[in-house]
Design a protein around this motif. Structure first.
Motif, mmCIF file in Angstrom:
data_model
loop_
_atom_site.group_PDB
_atom_site.id
_atom_site.type_symbol
_atom_site.label_atom_id
_atom_site.label_comp_id
_atom_site.label_asym_id
_atom_site.label_seq_id
_atom_site.Cartn_x
_atom_site.Cartn_y
_atom_site.Cartn_z
ATOM 1 N N PHE A 189 14.259 30.874 54.117
ATOM 2 C CA PHE A 189 15.483 30.349 54.715
ATOM 3 C C PHE A 189 15.355 30.458 56.230
ATOM 4 O O PHE A 189 15.031 31.527 56.745
ATOM 5 C CB PHE A 189 16.692 31.144 54.236
ATOM 6 C CG PHE A 189 17.055 30.822 52.822
ATOM 7 C CD1 PHE A 189 17.867 29.733 52.538
ATOM 8 C CD2 PHE A 189 16.546 31.568 51.765
ATOM 9 C CE1 PHE A 189 18.183 29.410 51.227
ATOM 10 C CE2 PHE A 189 16.858 31.248 50.454
ATOM 11 C CZ PHE A 189 17.680 30.164 50.179
ATOM 12 N N VAL A 190 15.616 29.356 56.931
ATOM 13 C CA VAL A 190 15.459 29.338 58.385
ATOM 14 C C VAL A 190 16.754 28.816 59.013
ATOM 15 O O VAL A 190 17.273 27.770 58.605
ATOM 16 C CB VAL A 190 14.263 28.439 58.795
ATOM 17 C CG1 VAL A 190 14.031 28.523 60.298
ATOM 18 C CG2 VAL A 190 13.004 28.829 58.030
ATOM 19 N N GLU A 191 17.263 29.561 60.007
ATOM 20 C CA GLU A 191 18.522 29.175 60.676
ATOM 21 C C GLU A 191 18.439 27.788 61.296
ATOM 22 O O GLU A 191 17.379 27.377 61.763
ATOM 23 C CB GLU A 191 18.854 30.193 61.774
ATOM 24 C CG GLU A 191 19.373 31.494 61.222
ATOM 25 C CD GLU A 191 19.691 32.476 62.345
ATOM 26 O OE1 GLU A 191 20.348 32.059 63.315
ATOM 27 O OE2 GLU A 191 19.248 33.626 62.243
ATOM 28 N N SER A 192 19.578 27.116 61.407
ATOM 29 C CA SER A 192 19.581 25.716 61.847
ATOM 30 C C SER A 192 19.072 25.556 63.291
ATOM 31 O O SER A 192 18.484 24.531 63.626
ATOM 32 C CB SER A 192 20.977 25.114 61.689
ATOM 33 O OG SER A 192 21.935 25.938 62.288
ATOM 34 N N LEU A 193 19.301 26.582 64.132
ATOM 35 C CA LEU A 193 18.811 26.528 65.519
ATOM 36 C C LEU A 193 17.299 26.350 65.602
ATOM 37 O O LEU A 193 16.782 25.864 66.613
ATOM 38 C CB LEU A 193 19.168 27.839 66.248
ATOM 39 C CG LEU A 193 20.611 27.991 66.698
ATOM 40 C CD1 LEU A 193 20.862 29.402 67.202
ATOM 41 C CD2 LEU A 193 20.927 26.942 67.782
ATOM 42 N N ASN A 194 16.592 26.786 64.546
ATOM 43 C CA ASN A 194 15.129 26.787 64.589
ATOM 44 C C ASN A 194 14.493 25.510 64.028
ATOM 45 O O ASN A 194 13.319 25.505 63.674
ATOM 46 C CB ASN A 194 14.588 27.995 63.810
ATOM 47 C CG ASN A 194 14.992 29.304 64.446
ATOM 48 O OD1 ASN A 194 16.008 29.374 65.142
ATOM 49 N ND2 ASN A 194 14.200 30.337 64.261
ATOM 50 N N TRP A 195 15.305 24.476 63.902
ATOM 51 C CA TRP A 195 14.786 23.201 63.397
ATOM 52 C C TRP A 195 14.902 22.134 64.494
ATOM 53 O O TRP A 195 15.901 22.095 65.203
ATOM 54 C CB TRP A 195 15.618 22.728 62.189
ATOM 55 C CG TRP A 195 15.542 23.593 60.984
ATOM 56 C CD1 TRP A 195 16.059 24.847 60.837
ATOM 57 C CD2 TRP A 195 14.947 23.265 59.726
ATOM 58 N NE1 TRP A 195 15.810 25.321 59.575
ATOM 59 C CE2 TRP A 195 15.137 24.370 58.863
ATOM 60 C CE3 TRP A 195 14.261 22.137 59.236
ATOM 61 C CZ2 TRP A 195 14.661 24.374 57.545
ATOM 62 C CZ3 TRP A 195 13.804 22.142 57.918
ATOM 63 C CH2 TRP A 195 13.994 23.262 57.092
ATOM 64 N N ASP A 196 13.872 21.256 64.616
ATOM 65 C CA ASP A 196 14.127 19.992 65.319
ATOM 66 C C ASP A 196 13.775 18.853 64.361
ATOM 67 O O ASP A 196 13.631 19.099 63.158
ATOM 68 C CB ASP A 196 13.405 19.937 66.674
ATOM 69 C CG ASP A 196 11.884 19.908 66.538
ATOM 70 O OD1 ASP A 196 11.371 19.539 65.453
ATOM 71 O OD2 ASP A 196 11.207 20.265 67.517
ATOM 72 N N GLN A 197 13.678 17.642 64.858
ATOM 73 C CA GLN A 197 13.494 16.504 63.955
ATOM 74 C C GLN A 197 12.290 16.658 63.022
ATOM 75 O O GLN A 197 12.327 16.280 61.867
ATOM 76 C CB GLN A 197 13.315 15.206 64.757
ATOM 77 C CG GLN A 197 14.614 14.554 65.155
ATOM 78 C CD GLN A 197 15.498 14.220 63.962
ATOM 79 O OE1 GLN A 197 16.361 15.031 63.564
ATOM 80 N NE2 GLN A 197 15.282 13.068 63.349
#
Lengths: 248, 248
Positions: A5-13
């Motif tokens: 599970f990875v927090e949303s801040l740690n995603w880009d496109q």
């Protein structure tokens, strides 16, 4: 495939940046290397198959998003399990297995006949532990969301919760009656997107006063089959039957 | 009301003579006295409400049969749960909760990927312990029969068992497929009086060779909902769903 599970801040496109404790797990426990695949789960967007682009020491693992997983494995109904405190690790068991079976959230409940008592200090620690159990069970069962664990509540707080389509009391007295509205009637009416709150008693069952309070507050009393179930088995029956009704 | 299983030799037309370890439980633990009521369960005839006529020291409790209980609380289908050996007390958990949920018998299975191994000596002790757990869980859930626990078997012994209407393999690979024959189709065909044998894998799942052997021996592979369930949760889902289908 291992999932994280990875927090949303740690995603880009097109990338995921893992920099939590999971880096240790990926690098040292799973001994993954660049090019290996894993599944990253976004809090709102679901799960994606990713490949490791770069391992930056013990600080960060950069992954490339390869493909979003579209199959929906979440129970289509949001179930809030209100679980009376019990002996030993029974609440932990309910959170672990209830998560596998698709529960949306858990509320620990200090019932009249709960043998265990949580004071304020103990409560924080217990909730934190239950959250960890829910996270691990979500990963293990390949879910795309982690159930939340609410604070310990008393009966007056539970009956004043709002916004549920169905409010249910799993009352073991009903199993002994041999007749009552069955969950089949209720589950037959439930539609995807609905929400259910369901309360389970402690080892000694609910007190008469509790039963009265719940019923007066619009909770429906139901039985879970003809046999008397242990406190930690009843929620598993409920969730299994709901999954069977809606997902099979 | 407290319930006790009493061997058929200890019954006559109107009395039950309890002279097992249960005497201690009745007299010293429950502190019952003459006139108190309890439930005695006959191995074949079901359960009866009885009153204590006489307590003969720590040797025997003589009860008068007041009324036979006619409500049938046994699952109408005989389910044999074949449970692969797993870590810790998982098999014990399955026997305890599977008994509550209505299983008819249990067969421990030494699967290829079972982490635990039972040798002949350990096996006898383990089976004895599982029998005790099944007895206690039957009493607690107010069942009228105690599930049997068979000896530890290997795959060739299991596939040569005969006389089952349905032979099922709970194969977690199927949950990942997202499509397969669901238990709803099978449970929709099951009739009261039918018998089912169902095999559950260990933590690491079945080996390919095991899957092949079971399928070639006429076992049907099914999935239990879309989420991956722990080895000890899968049998509970299966039994809960069957109870929901047939008993609710």
């Amino acid at each position: 495939m291992q999932r994280y599970f990875v927090e949303s801040l740690n995603w880009d496109q097109s990338h995921v940046y893992i920099n939590s404790d999971d880096v240790h797990h990926i690098v040292n426990v799973m001994r993954m290397v660049e090019g290996n695949k894993l599944i990253c789960v976004h809090p709102n967007e679901g799960a994606a198959v990713c490949s490791i682009l770069q391992i930056e020491g013990s600080e960060q693992v950069v992954c490339k998003i390869e493909e979003w997983i579209t199959q929906d494995i979440e129970l289509p109904v949001k179930v809030t399990v209100v679980q009376s405190l019990g002996k030993g690790d029974k609440v932990e068991q309910v959170v672990q297995k209830g998560t596998e079976l698709g529960a949306d959230s858990f509320i620990p409940f200090q019932a009249d006949r709960s043998v265990a008592k949580w004071d304020a200090k103990k409560s924080d620690k217990k909730i934190h532990r239950l959250e960890k159990i829910a996270k691990e069970a979500s990963e293990q069962s390949e879910r795309t969301s982690i159930p939340s664990v609410k604070k310990l509540m008393k009966i007056n707080e539970i009956v004043s919760l709002e916004g549920y389509d169905y409010k249910i009391l799993a009352y073991e007295g009903e199993a002994r009656n041999g007749y009552s509205e069955t969950i089949k009637i209720i589950f037959g009416k439930v539609k995807p997107g609905d929400s259910i709150i369901v309360v389970f008693g402690p080892e000694g069952g609910f007190s008469d006063k509790e039963v009265e309070t719940f019923l007066q507050s619009g909770f429906q009393s139901i039985r879970l089959g003809p046999r008397i179930l242990r406190m930690e088995t009843a929620p598993l029956y409920f969730l299994s039957a709901l999954s069977y009704q809606l997902e099979e």
